[in-house]
Design a protein around this motif. Sequence first.
Motif, short mmCIF file in Angstrom:
data_model
loop_
_atom_site.label_atom_id
_atom_site.label_comp_id
_atom_site.label_asym_id
_atom_site.label_seq_id
_atom_site.Cartn_x
_atom_site.Cartn_y
_atom_site.Cartn_z
N TRP B 228 -2.04 -7.51 11.49
CA TRP B 228 -0.86 -7.14 10.73
C TRP B 228 -0.92 -5.65 10.46
O TRP B 228 -1.69 -4.95 11.12
N ILE B 229 -0.10 -5.16 9.57
CA ILE B 229 -0.06 -3.71 9.37
C ILE B 229 -0.26 -3.39 7.90
O ILE B 229 -0.12 -4.24 7.03
N SER B 230 -0.55 -2.12 7.67
CA SER B 230 -0.67 -1.65 6.31
C SER B 230 0.11 -0.34 6.24
O SER B 230 -0.07 0.53 7.10
N VAL B 231 1.00 -0.23 5.26
CA VAL B 231 1.79 0.99 5.14
C VAL B 231 1.38 1.72 3.87
O VAL B 231 1.08 1.09 2.85
N PHE B 232 1.33 3.04 3.96
CA PHE B 232 0.85 3.82 2.82
C PHE B 232 2.02 4.16 1.89
O PHE B 232 3.05 4.68 2.33
N VAL B 233 1.83 3.86 0.63
CA VAL B 233 2.84 4.16 -0.37
C VAL B 233 2.27 5.21 -1.30
O VAL B 233 1.34 4.93 -2.05
N PRO B 234 2.75 6.44 -1.21
CA PRO B 234 2.19 7.49 -2.05
C PRO B 234 2.33 7.11 -3.52
O PRO B 234 3.28 6.40 -3.87
N PRO B 235 1.48 7.54 -4.37
CA PRO B 235 0.41 8.50 -4.08
C PRO B 235 -0.87 7.89 -3.50
O PRO B 235 -1.66 8.63 -2.94
N GLU B 236 -1.09 6.55 -3.64
CA GLU B 236 -2.44 6.12 -3.30
C GLU B 236 -2.56 4.66 -2.88
O GLU B 236 -3.64 4.12 -2.80
N THR B 237 -1.44 3.99 -2.61
CA THR B 237 -1.50 2.55 -2.39
C THR B 237 -1.24 2.18 -0.93
O THR B 237 -0.37 2.77 -0.28
N TRP B 238 -1.97 1.22 -0.44
CA TRP B 238 -1.69 0.65 0.87
C TRP B 238 -1.10 -0.75 0.67
O TRP B 238 -1.64 -1.54 -0.09
N VAL B 239 0.00 -1.03 1.36
CA VAL B 239 0.64 -2.34 1.25
C VAL B 239 0.56 -3.04 2.61
O VAL B 239 1.03 -2.52 3.61
#
Lengths: 795, 294
Positions: B228-239
């Motif tokens: 699957w994938i992980s997208v970076f959500v600034p400032p510091e979270t991976w979803v």
Amino acid sequence: MSNRTGYYGHMAMDGPEAALQGPIARVLGGYRPQAGLIDEARAEDGAWRPHWRDIAARLDAVGVRELNQRWTQAQRMIRENGITYNVYGDPRGLDRPWELDPIPLVIPADDWSHLERGIIQRARLVEAMLGDVYGPQKLLEEGLASPAAVFNNPDFVRAGHGFAPAGGRRLHFYAAEIARGEDGRWRVLADKMHPLSGAGYALENRIVVSRALPELYRECRVHRLAGFFARAKDLFLRISPRQASDVRVVLLSPGPYDRSYFEQVYLSHYLGLTLTESADLTVREDAVYLKTLKGLYPVDVILGRLAEQQLDPLEFGGESSVGVPGLMRAVRAGRVAMANPVGAAVVEAREFREAMPALCRRLLGEELLLAGQEPKMLPTAPAWIDGAAVARAVVMRVYAVATPGGFDVMPGALTRGGLGRTPAEILSNRDQRSKDTWVLADGPVSDFSLIRPSTAPVPLIRGGYYLPSRVADNLFWLGRYAERAEGQLRLTRFFYSCLAEESDTLRLHELSSLLGTFQNFFDCKETIASLQVPEHLERTLLSMTFGKTHEGSLRNTVAWLEQAAWRVRDRLNPDTWRTITNLGTELDATPNPLPAGNVLTVLDRVLVPLEAFSGLIQESMTRGQGWHFLDLGRRVERATYKVELLRRTWGRATRHELTDLESVLSVAVSLMTYRSRYQTALQAAPAIDLLVCDETNPRSIAFQLVAMQHHVEAVADAGAKVVRGEYERIVLDALTRVRLADPHALARMDDSGGRPGLVDVLDKLGEALPAFSDALSRAFFAHGHGPTSLMDPGM
Amino acid sequence: MLYRIRHTTEYRYGDAASLSQNQARLRPRDTSWQKCVGYELQVDPRPSSRSERVDYFGNHVTDFFIQTPHSVFAVTSEALIEVNSPPPPPQCTTPWEQAAAELRSPRNRDALEASQYTFGSSAAPERGELRDWAMEVFLPGRAIVEGAMALMSRIHREFKYDKSATAVNTPVMEAFAMRRGVCQDFAHLMIACLRSLGLSARYVSGYLRTRPPPGTPRLVGADASHAWISVFVPPETWVDLDPTNNQPAVESYITTAWGRDYHDVAPLRGVFLGGGSHALRVSVDVEPVGEPAF
């Protein structure tokens, strides 16, 4: 041909121009730089710059006629040494001789010392940058480098991050593309991390030019280059993970089709490195080894000239046929030192070059000495073109090597000159010419030489000690192709002489069995009946001899021979190499169409280099492993050819027994021997004895088998560990069979005219020879099957 | 919850293979919501040497070398993983354009780390065509998490799961044109779309539990390793988002490794000598420990 001879070849004839200008025409007398451009030799007012005065006077004293003569000689040396720059990677045709200009670029001492300081600073800076990029990456955090410069850079090798390379240094070899700006100051056009790329040409340029202009070179106090290369050798010993007396350094080459293969061969010889291709290396556990005939030998340092993404298929994916699987594991384990460390090219990116002033302040706390911006107009220097000195723009590549205290710069450069105003124009120009670069010394120069005798005793080595298996394989095939070419040549020559001779002692209709041999050796599809028509035979012979389109032609066998030679070019001396290049040249120079009588002359001319090649191999090659394999190839091929020839001709008697005996003896170069031995009419038993059983006749099958046995004994202890290798048993069996045969029994005919005894022996030999070749390659050339990548499980 | 994972990869060769060099990325990495409490890698035949390391992306790698001639090569990893529920996707209102801008000049260590995943890689390149396609759901000013969820749903809706359509090296643009593929293709496509917008997305390899909890449907990809994938959500979270099953990758997901695309996280990679042709078989079993098997 014409582009090989070049202008200098014509000038050697000394045009009327030279005569008109009197006994000594001045070389630089008419030199005028282009208006508006800076010139290295002449100032704006037309006066010689101080450091050029002396050289200009000395060049003028040499004179046009003399310079042209010397340069013709030098050009010949370049051609004969095979100095090339392979443009499109084709072993035939496009391999261009190195274009060199006799007039050196001269740099005065003070000017050079400024450049030298700048290069050393830049190399230190680059090493510091690499330490950061492959370490803490603080430059990214501080915003001195953008994420794209590193992460969107194909030269950033993640597998190279996070460990200290063997030897501790992040950079071993640095080079910079340099040009003088409009203000006269040095500028860096590009940073180059490919180790020593072009440095071998710089060295070769020096050797050629210093020989052509010995008095200038001697008297002008030019810095020598040897010291730089000695420091490169010191470096290899220093970074080797194993501190031993037998540190092995290899140059990992992409192979003979690479454009700078010549240079790789040259550097290997000069620096005493083993020239290897990826198939020569293997990783066991976490160490790298060289695959030799005597087994695996550890490799300590690799001078990498292979593209980094191809280094290790296990790490970087891609085709498993190139590269050394597991190499990065050995690198990470610190068991092998790569020069340069993997990933150094990341700093070649334009963004890094542009950021260097800031990076220099941050990392070294210094102001950057050499600016990075490109000059709009390049300076010019005199070049010798068409027998006259003309102004050509110049760009230099300058080299540095890591030393314990920092870096040392080679006092010289690879200078390229050509038409054009910008560096890009020069460097992409197909007509660019290289120049030697003379850095003048303030005081006396040291004439240190790499080949100066050392006082330490050297362990004596005889024979091909570390012959890589791949090289043995290629030498074996070189021997086979050389012999195949000779066999084909002798057969065509025989038929041409039949056509040329008015006498009808040998009539084509009596030669059907020999024509059958011809069909077989040339893979010729014409029927025997059609070949018995002289006009048709002549046409077929022409295409079978000179034709490039027919796969089985002599021309193509010679092409295979050239390719085999090409693959072991570093093992052949210049004379041997020249005989091979002459072969193709002779065949291609043949005008078309050609009367049969003249073809004979041409074929005789082709036979000369072929025989010269065999002679040189016999007389000039040391009896090492390489020689044994080369001659094994020749013996296997000659035996195979003889077996095939005799099976197709003497295996069954025809109505023309005498013609059959005579023609085969003639093709097999044994007719004279027969005649001198037996003053009688031709008979089968003595003829069979001469070509099959007689161990004193170098054209007999027995002779080949005896030679093969000798070679096999010489190489056996190097290969398989069993008492007798399969290949040894095959030779022994074949030789015994021939030795036990009775020539009279072989010659005996059955009721239908066949010779079952002869056919039986030849059939057995016909099976044994290919089996021998296979067994030999299993025992010694096992690299043949490269590694395969596991099927990807995917997700 | 505690999971036991058993993952076997087996190759059968036509002829005997002599030497074999391999890299395995099979040990699940520790994250803020999962911890690998037990791990064993069995290799048959026995390697003459093996060593462990952590790669550039922080994944566990086992390098090993086999010198015994063999016609069957089997690698089995067994892991015991403690998984807590990862936090739900943040209620983040950052417009995606702003997220992209922050990644161009990262201001903290997390964003810098994430910035490397904004650039195209060989299997998940940046493409104008994908950018246009993704912009149809990434409307101007839309919150990044909301946009990514919409993109995930669109892939799930418009693409057919089809094991016969693609192979391990099928380029993402081919899968895109066919509107077919498997979890690897969907993950690559979604990553390529996000990167084409200037966002940071990485490829995650791992597992789903084989049998779902009672009352919930069995998920696609449960019988093999999943991606699957992980997208970076600034400032510091991976979803983490799973386009194959159209859901955030939260419960029932166990992470093994991550990287730019499949090639950075391939579970097993190897080069061998000899062997002739070879066939591959993979089996995966993921069970909760201490729950009755039924």
